[in-house]
Motif scaffolding. Structure first.
Motif, short mmCIF file in Angstrom:
data_model
loop_
_atom_site.label_atom_id
_atom_site.label_comp_id
_atom_site.label_asym_id
_atom_site.label_seq_id
_atom_site.Cartn_x
_atom_site.Cartn_y
_atom_site.Cartn_z
N THR A 241 2.33 -9.22 -11.74
CA THR A 241 3.12 -8.36 -10.58
C THR A 241 3.20 -7.13 -9.94
O THR A 241 3.85 -7.60 -8.76
CB THR A 241 5.00 -8.96 -11.70
OG1 THR A 241 5.19 -9.55 -12.59
CG2 THR A 241 6.20 -8.02 -11.39
N LEU A 242 2.70 -6.66 -10.84
CA LEU A 242 2.79 -4.82 -10.17
C LEU A 242 2.11 -5.58 -8.39
O LEU A 242 1.45 -4.87 -7.39
CB LEU A 242 1.82 -4.18 -10.91
CG LEU A 242 2.54 -3.61 -11.89
CD1 LEU A 242 1.67 -2.65 -12.46
CD2 LEU A 242 3.73 -2.47 -11.03
N ALA A 243 0.81 -6.11 -9.13
CA ALA A 243 -0.32 -6.36 -7.49
C ALA A 243 -0.17 -6.88 -6.92
O ALA A 243 -0.06 -6.40 -5.23
CB ALA A 243 -1.54 -6.81 -7.90
N ALA A 244 1.30 -7.93 -7.06
CA ALA A 244 2.11 -8.83 -5.75
C ALA A 244 3.22 -7.72 -4.94
O ALA A 244 3.45 -7.38 -3.95
CB ALA A 244 3.46 -9.65 -6.85
N GLY A 245 3.20 -6.51 -5.82
CA GLY A 245 4.28 -5.82 -5.22
C GLY A 245 3.22 -4.48 -4.04
O GLY A 245 3.42 -4.89 -2.87
N PHE A 246 2.22 -4.30 -4.58
CA PHE A 246 1.40 -4.03 -3.71
C PHE A 246 0.66 -4.37 -2.40
O PHE A 246 0.98 -3.88 -1.25
CB PHE A 246 -0.46 -3.07 -4.06
CG PHE A 246 -0.35 -2.84 -5.71
CD1 PHE A 246 1.40 -1.99 -5.84
CD2 PHE A 246 -0.99 -2.61 -6.23
CE1 PHE A 246 0.98 -1.07 -7.18
CE2 PHE A 246 -1.10 -2.58 -7.85
CZ PHE A 246 0.14 -1.56 -7.59
#
Length: 578
Positions: A241-246
């Motif tokens: 989920t964090l990576a998708a935000g990046f």
């Protein structure tokens, strides 16, 4: 205010001003006689043999003006600001004060997450003073503020510079209570148009829904992002989920992820790598200690890191995992960053052997522009062959100014130290060196090899040698002492050679070497269990007495209690708290 309480006995003018309303202040300044009287009181309070204390006067008046106890309504405060400015003008004219005393409060533009407001500040105010005003008037806690000028942070004690100052284009959230998630949600729901720097720190906070952090992807203006989430069981799902935000942050140039002890695993590492892969970063920091990473996770992270061709700063902390030699090769092998200036890599406790050092050494050889290098390989088993490969690579890094090489617990003997010392001899411009080889087999021959490399480092300001439990004797200690004696610009020195056999001769050599270090301010010596007797300790105490520049001393000795007392009494007064 603090100033009023501090000078209560003679703050007659300020106590009188406390009772004035805006209308009363306006009426007061219409009288020249009243202005003259106020000027005299100001001169009596803030005047002196050294001249008029403009900063003290402005700070005291401003504290009064912005105190919520004294002026409660916004209208009354606005009126009081105008009246006070007029009082200062007329006071200066009536008393014929120097021109510097007529400086009126200035206004700075503050921008915080898309909303702008102005803050009036007195001349000569410090950054901390401005933060207190902003906290009182606009509800932004002091610890969440950072004043910037041209993107450079200002220290609390620093005076406010001329020109525009921006607040909270960098936002810091240090959340440690149960309301953390609600607070974060409210902040991220605000207008993000001007937010360029965001820092979120969750320490000792139990979060129910870490998916909320994906909201950082809704701030496309971000240039710098720092997430510190130690020990939160982030796992692979939240990592994705964090990576998708990046991937929604095209302007991002600085990224720090503190995810130590989070059970990220190989699947989470692959997800994080996918989010980083297409970014164009200049600074990247990945702290992934204790996350159960193996070779597949290291391979994914390595691919993402190699894709960042513009990197100037890289930190990879992957200690306490299970990378093995193959994982290290996948992580840092075949990397080339022509702009890289700072490299920090922590690989301790990863079950590494000598094969892990070849890819690391090759990467160092392709990074000749490095200025700062920190390599931690402690508690592995790289042995002499791995140490030799690192030593050969160091020989080509002639631009280094800072070097941390932490290799303790790797069973390195004199053979490895010979090659390492040869590599160190090429680093003539080094100013900071931390070399750890404790719990190995260095012996006298290895110590002398290291000393030969240290002798060329005339510009050192800090030297830290950790060589405990290495069977070093008198000859090795004397060789190291000669090398230390040549670094005449040293300001901080730490020599830990406990659990060796340096004898009194080695202790005396170390003590006499310190006498040549006229700039030395901090000294730490550990010689316990090194077969040093009262003779060596007494020589050391006499040397310390002749070093008045010392500010701090740390001694680990094993002498008799009476000698401790004698040693303590011989220290300069400034370091009695050793």
């Amino acid at each position: 205010s603090a100033s009023v309480h501090r000078h209560r006995s003679d703050q007659l003018f300020l106590r009188r001003a406390m009772s004035f309303s805006a209308s009363q202040l306006g009426a007061l300044i219409s009288s020249t006689e009243a202005a003259t009287q106020l000027a005299q009181q100001l001169l009596a309070q803030f005047g002196g043999d050294d001249g008029f204390d403009h900063e003290g006067c402005s700070a005291a008046l401003s504290d009064l003006l912005h105190s919520p106890v004294l002026l409660t309504s916004a209208e009354e405060q606005d009126g009081a600001e105008e009246a006070l400015a007029a009082i200062i003008r007329k006071t200066a004219q009536a008393a014929m004060l120097p021109a510097a005393a007529t400086h009126l409060p200035r206004e700075i533009v503050v921008r915080q997450l898309g909303r702008e407001f102005t803050v009036a500040i007195p001349a000569g105010a410090t950054i901390r003073h401005v933060k207190r005003i902003i906290s009182r008037n606009h509800g932004i806690p002091v610890e969440e503020q950072e004043l910037l000028t041209e993107d450079k942070p200002l220290l609390d004690r620093q005076e406010v510079p001329a020109g525009a100052v921006q607040l909270a284009t960098k936002l810091k959230l240090d959340l440690k209570d149960d309301r953390a998630e609600n607070y974060l949600q409210e902040v991220l729901a605000m207008d993000k148009g001007h937010a360029e720097r965001l820092r979120i720190c969750f320490y000792r906070t139990e979060l129910k829904d870490l998916h909320l952090l994906s909201a950082v992807g809704r701030i496309p203006s971000l240039v710098s992002l720092r997430l510190d989430l130690p020990s939160h069981s982030v796992g692979a799902t939240v990592s994705g989920t964090l990576a998708a935000g990046f991937q929604q942050l095209p302007r991002l140039r600085t990224l720090h992820l503190g995810l130590q002890h989070n059970a990220v695993g190989d699947a989470g590492a692959v997800a994080l790598a996918a989010g980083i892969l297409d970014l164009h970063l200049k600074e990247l920091s990945l702290v992934l200690e204790g996350n159960g990473l193996n070779a597949p996770g290291a391979r994914a992270i390595g691919m993402a890191v190699r894709a960042q061709s513009r990197l100037e700063f890289l930190r990879l902390h992957v200690a306490d995992n299970s990378l093995r030699d193959a994982g290290v090769e996948s992580l840092v092998g075949f990397c080339s960053w022509p702009r890289l200036r700072v490299l920090e890599i922590d690989l301790q406790v990863n079950g590494l052997h000598k094969g892990a050092c070849s890819p690391l050494a090759s990467t160092l050889a392709r990074s000749p522009g490095l200025r700062t290098l920190a390599v931690t390989l402690a508690a592995n088993s790289i042995r002499d062959w791995g140490c030799a490969r690192l030593g050969e690579a160091l020989g080509g890094l002639t631009n280094l100014s800072f070097l941390d090489l932490l290799l303790g617990g790797n069973a390195i003997s004199a053979d490895g130290c010979v090659v390492l010392g040869s590599g160190l001899s090429a680093l003539c411009g080094l100013r900071h060196l931390r070399l750890h080889l404790e719990d190995s087999y260095v012996r006298d021959q290895g110590a002398m090899a290291l000393a030969s490399g240290l002798q060329v480092m005339r510009d050192l300001r800090l030297l830290e040698l950790q060589l405990g439990e290495n069977r070093i004797g008198r000859q090795g200690a004397e060789a190291l002492a000669v090398a230390v004696r040549g670094a005449v610009q040293l300001e901080e020195l730490e020599i830990h050679i406990a659990n060796n056999e340096v004898l009194d001769a080695g202790c005396v050599a170390m003590a006499h070497a310190c006498t040549a270090l006229k700039a030395l301010k901090r000294l730490s010596i550990a010689l316990e269990d090194s077969k040093v007797t009262q003779v060596g300790w007494r020589v050391l105490s006499g040397v310390l007495r002749r070093m008045p520049a010392l500010e701090a001393v740390h001694l680990d000795l094993d002498c008799e209690p009476q000698l401790y007392k004698h040693l303590y009494g011989r220290l300069p007064l400034v370091v009695r708290q050793c």
